[in-house]
Design an enzyme around this catalytic site. Structure first.
Site, PDB file in Angstrom:
ATOM      1  N   ASP A   1       0.878  -1.131  -0.030  1.00  0.00           N
ATOM      2  CA  ASP A   1       0.138   0.072   0.126  1.00  0.00           C
ATOM      3  C   ASP A   1       1.057   1.071  -0.052  1.00  0.00           C
ATOM      4  OD1 ASP A   1      -2.163   1.760  -0.090  1.00  0.00           O
ATOM      5  OD2 ASP A   1      -3.251   0.915   1.817  1.00  0.00           O
TER       6      ASP A   1
HETATM    7  C1  BGC Z   1      -5.128   3.392   0.157  1.00  0.00           C
HETATM    8  C2  BGC Z   1      -5.187   2.276  -0.943  1.00  0.00           C
HETATM    9  C3  BGC Z   1      -5.201   3.015  -2.189  1.00  0.00           C
HETATM   10  C4  BGC Z   1      -3.603   3.713  -2.264  1.00  0.00           C
HETATM   11  C5  BGC Z   1      -3.448   4.175  -3.608  1.00  0.00           C
HETATM   12  C6  BGC Z   1      -3.741   4.152   0.051  1.00  0.00           C
HETATM   13  O1  BGC Z   1      -3.744   5.359   0.993  1.00  0.00           O
HETATM   14  O2  BGC Z   1      -4.998   2.723   1.322  1.00  0.00           O
HETATM   15  O3  BGC Z   1      -6.507   1.924  -0.738  1.00  0.00           O
HETATM   16  O4  BGC Z   1      -5.393   1.838  -3.030  1.00  0.00           O
HETATM   17  O5  BGC Z   1      -3.561   4.473  -1.471  1.00  0.00           O
HETATM   18  O6  BGC Z   1      -4.068   5.432  -3.836  1.00  0.00           O
END
Ligand code: BGC
Length: 720
Positions: A267
């Site tokens: 993530d």
């Molecule tokens: C979130 C994810 C997301 C990623 C990319 C993160 O902060 O937890 O769910 O896919 O950002 O945008």
């Protein structure tokens, strides 16, 4: 390309070129170095060199066909091996045509529409140049304080698994190479992100392995069984080790046990976050732990590009780990057809044709209708055709009904409730007033609302949380409506007129001050681009509400987590021999939620017959059939979602008091009787024992059938 060719290509790449494939950077990084060759902005801040960008493997967040084509072309000119970029983005519940938030989609219990919503989202994304979506999010959720519950389909592992499969099917189709208007799916957040302690985002998760396997893991597994190409790690710890460094979880469970050989992405920033988590002292250790755990792509931090070269050269990290990650990334690019067709679906003409098309919006409308849950109705709805109505509240004229994670969704495009309702009620029959803002208001607004209400026969309140009050980093410890809205309800209720409240929000709320004060409550969630039209049709009765909650509405926040599939305890409330005091209960609140899982009303009524079993004995070879007759006893057509729950009376380990095992939707005309038929087999009774073996136990099982997880009739059988 085949694997031999990939290995040949990897053999020609330098170590730095290979490691650069493993970094994912956001769009601004691709805007290039300045004319003077100066590295500025985010590149400078992150220590990213031009050559890292040139050799990088994927980009986060680009959209727009022309731009994507230009970026890919420029990249291919510079990249020494002609390796195309992957474009990834969060297309969670729509690209520009926004569908209801996933929690609302869950409440539809409609897998076909869910699949269609992903297919449409994928189409709009693909023609805009995106190849991978960071969806579905399938984290099981029990705590409405957590803002991200709106991204999940709810608290039930079985239903979440069905939705996970539907979303993956809709997103990916059957063949990503041929179907260029589909995109690859990335299931997230692995694992158990939804169990953050106290509902505070990014907080610790600590679950037993049995609990993980029983409740939290099935939906991720279901997504993978459906062929989901990618997995994203979660921010949280799993048994004391953050997911992005968790070898047991990633190499052990995900890769070895489940056989996942697709791309695993961290993530956002999660690799570097191993430092504040306290499992790595510096970026080098963070990179070491993440690559060992099997994280292929590091999203938006630079530990890999900075530290892996030295870690490999010094022999601490086997170069084979890097090669393996590169291979998986190249294979994904190949599956998407990018080596032959680097622009894939990106197509400005198709973009103009399909994005926010009437057809897509109609699908969003249909799902918004099917996702709206009628929580209470004491004779107010549908609105009487001759009534004069006042629509009051901060969401009466608001476009903030798309919800968090609405990629290119535009509030100004959303069909607002005031306009939709005015169109339907006709000239002069609707007055509109704001009453207050979402979190604050003025005396003048209030007086205007009271005046509007004074001239009306019926009042519709449009209330809720704005989209920043849920979603990522949107945790709340008090999940009531903001005080100013509760005050507005109280003042309007004093008028003694019939009042219906429509709620726009991203989580189950504590409905004190709402449920007890108004005559009808409609849970609209964040209904998306066509939200106003769908809700207006439900209010006037042109559409029937048929959705059922997939997450319990707590009586108050003090009960949280409160969910239907809990254990019984040794001192359950209501047992025949229960004492007055020494039972598992609150002194000041009921144990049960205000509104249970599976709950939702219709404009008609249904009567259930007793469940009939084909046999009161089941064996591994002979499943049983359960039938129940349901009659529409009201004056309107309606859809009933008949639900089947099971309880294993005595297991080797304790079993939930109820577990959803099936459901059937019956569409019935007034007076019509239908029959729901369920088949239940031994396989559906298996669970994880104390040694984690997955099997059933012979013995007695109870069956419950009904319109929700609380109001059921029961029967029982024996597994022999
Ligand atoms: C979130 C994810 C997301 C990623 C990319 C993160 O902060 O937890 O769910 O896919 O950002 O945008």
């Amino acid at each position: 390309m085949d694997n031999q060719q990939f290995l040949g290509l990897i053999g020609k790449m330098t170590l730095e070129e290979k490691i650069a494939q493993l970094v994912q950077l956001a769009a601004p990084f691709y805007e290039g170095v300045s004319d003077e060759g100066q590295i500025t902005g985010p590149m400078e801040a992150m220590g990213i060199t031009d050559s890292m960008v040139t050799n990088s493997g994927s980009i986060l967040g680009y959209a727009g066909a022309a731009g994507a084509i230009a970026v890919q072309e420029a990249h291919l000119k510079k990249n020494p091996h002609g390796i195309p970029l992957l474009f990834m983005a969060d297309i969670v519940h729509g690209f520009r045509t926004i569908f209801p938030v996933p929690l609302a989609i869950g409440c539809s219990w409609d897998l076909e529409l869910a699949e269609k919503s992903s297919e449409i989202a994928a189409r709009e994304a693909a023609v805009s140049g995106i190849h991978v979506t960071f969806a579905p999010m399938v984290d099981l959720v029990r705590d409405p304080r957590w803002g991200r519950v709106m991204e999940s389909t709810g608290e039930d592992p079985y239903l979440n698994s069905l939705f996970a499969r539907a979303f993956v099917r809709g997103t990916q189709g059957d063949n990503l190479k041929e179907e260029v208007e589909r995109v690859a799916a990335c299931v997230k957040h692995f694992a158990a992100y939804g169990a953050a302690e106290a509902g505070r985002d990014y907080n610790t998760v600590d679950l037993s392995e049995r609990q993980m396997r029983e409740y939290y893991l099935p939906a991720y597994k279901a997504a993978l069984d459906e062929g989901c190409e990618m997995v994203m790690t979660s921010f949280n710890t799993v048994d004391g080790i953050p997911a992005s460094a968790n070898e047991k979880l990633m190499r052990g469970l995900l890769r070895e046990e489940w056989g996942f050989d697709g791309v695993l992405i961290s993530d956002w920033g999660a690799v570097k976050e191993l430092i504040p988590h306290g499992v790595a002292e510096d970026e080098r250790e963070a990179a070491y732990r993440a690559i060992r755990a099997g994280v292929d792509i590091e999203m938006m931090t630079a530990c890999y590009v900075h530290e892996l070269p030295e870690l490999v050269r010094s022999g601490r990290v086997d170069e084979a780990l890097v090669d393996e990650a590169v291979l998986r990334i190249l294979q994904l690019k190949d599956k998407l057809g990018l080596f032959e067709n680097p622009h894939r679906g990106a197509n400005p003409e198709r973009e103009a044709e399909v994005i926010f098309s009437r057809e897509h919006r109609d699908a969003a409308y249909e799902l918004a209708v099917k996702s709206t849950v009628l929580l209470k109705n004491e004779g107010v709805l549908p609105l009487r055709p001759e009534a004069k109505a006042a629509l009051i509240g901060p969401f009466a004229s608001s476009g903030d009904i798309l919800g968090p994670w609405s990629w290119d969704g535009r509030k100004e495009d959303a069909v607002k409730l005031d306009r939709a309702l005015a169109e339907r009620l006709g000239e002069g029959r609707l007055t509109v007033a704001e009453g207050c803002g979402v979190e604050s208001g003025t005396e003048e607004q209030l007086q205007e609302a009271l005046a509007a209400a004074g001239g009306a026969d019926v009042i519709v309140l449009a209330l809720g949380e704005d989209s920043d009050m849920s979603g990522e980093a949107g945790s709340r410890s008090d999940i009531r409506l903001p005080q100013v809205q509760l005050d507005l309800i109280a003042r309007i209720a004093e008028l003694g007129k019939p009042v219906a409240a429509v709620l726009f929000n991203g989580r189950p709320l504590d409905l004190h001050g709402v449920y007890d004060r108004v005559d009808a409550v409609v849970e609209a969630w964040f209904p998306g681009s066509e939200g106003g039209a769908a809700i207006a049709d439900i209010l006037i009765g042109a559409a029937d509400p048929s959705a059922r909650l997939t997450m319990s509405f707590p009586h108050s926040v003090g009960q949280v987590p409160v969910y239907y599939n809990h254990y019984n305890t040794g001192r359950p409330q209501g047992a025949p021999d229960a004492q007055v005091r020494y039972v598992s209960q609150y002194l000041d609140a009921p144990n049960e939620p205000l509104l249970p899982f599976g709950f939702g009303l219709s404009y008609t009524t249904f009567e259930y017959g007793a469940p009939a079993l084909s046999s009161d004995e089941m064996t591994a070879e002979s499943p049983i059939t359960i039938t129940v007759d349901v009659t529409n006893t009201g004056a309107r057509a309606g859809i009933e979602t008949v639900q089947l729950y099971v309880r294993d009376v005595a297991g080797e380990v304790v079993r939930p008091v109820r577990e959803l095992k099936g459901y059937a939707k019956l569409e019935l005309a007034p007076g019509e009787r239908g029959t729901a038929v369920f088949t239940l087999s031994e396989e559906q009774l298996r669970y994880h024992h104390s040694d984690l073996s997955f099997k059933s136990d012979p013995g007695r099982f109870e069956i419950f059938v009904g319109p929700n997880s609380r109001d059921t009739s029961n029967a029982s059988f024996k597994l022999i």
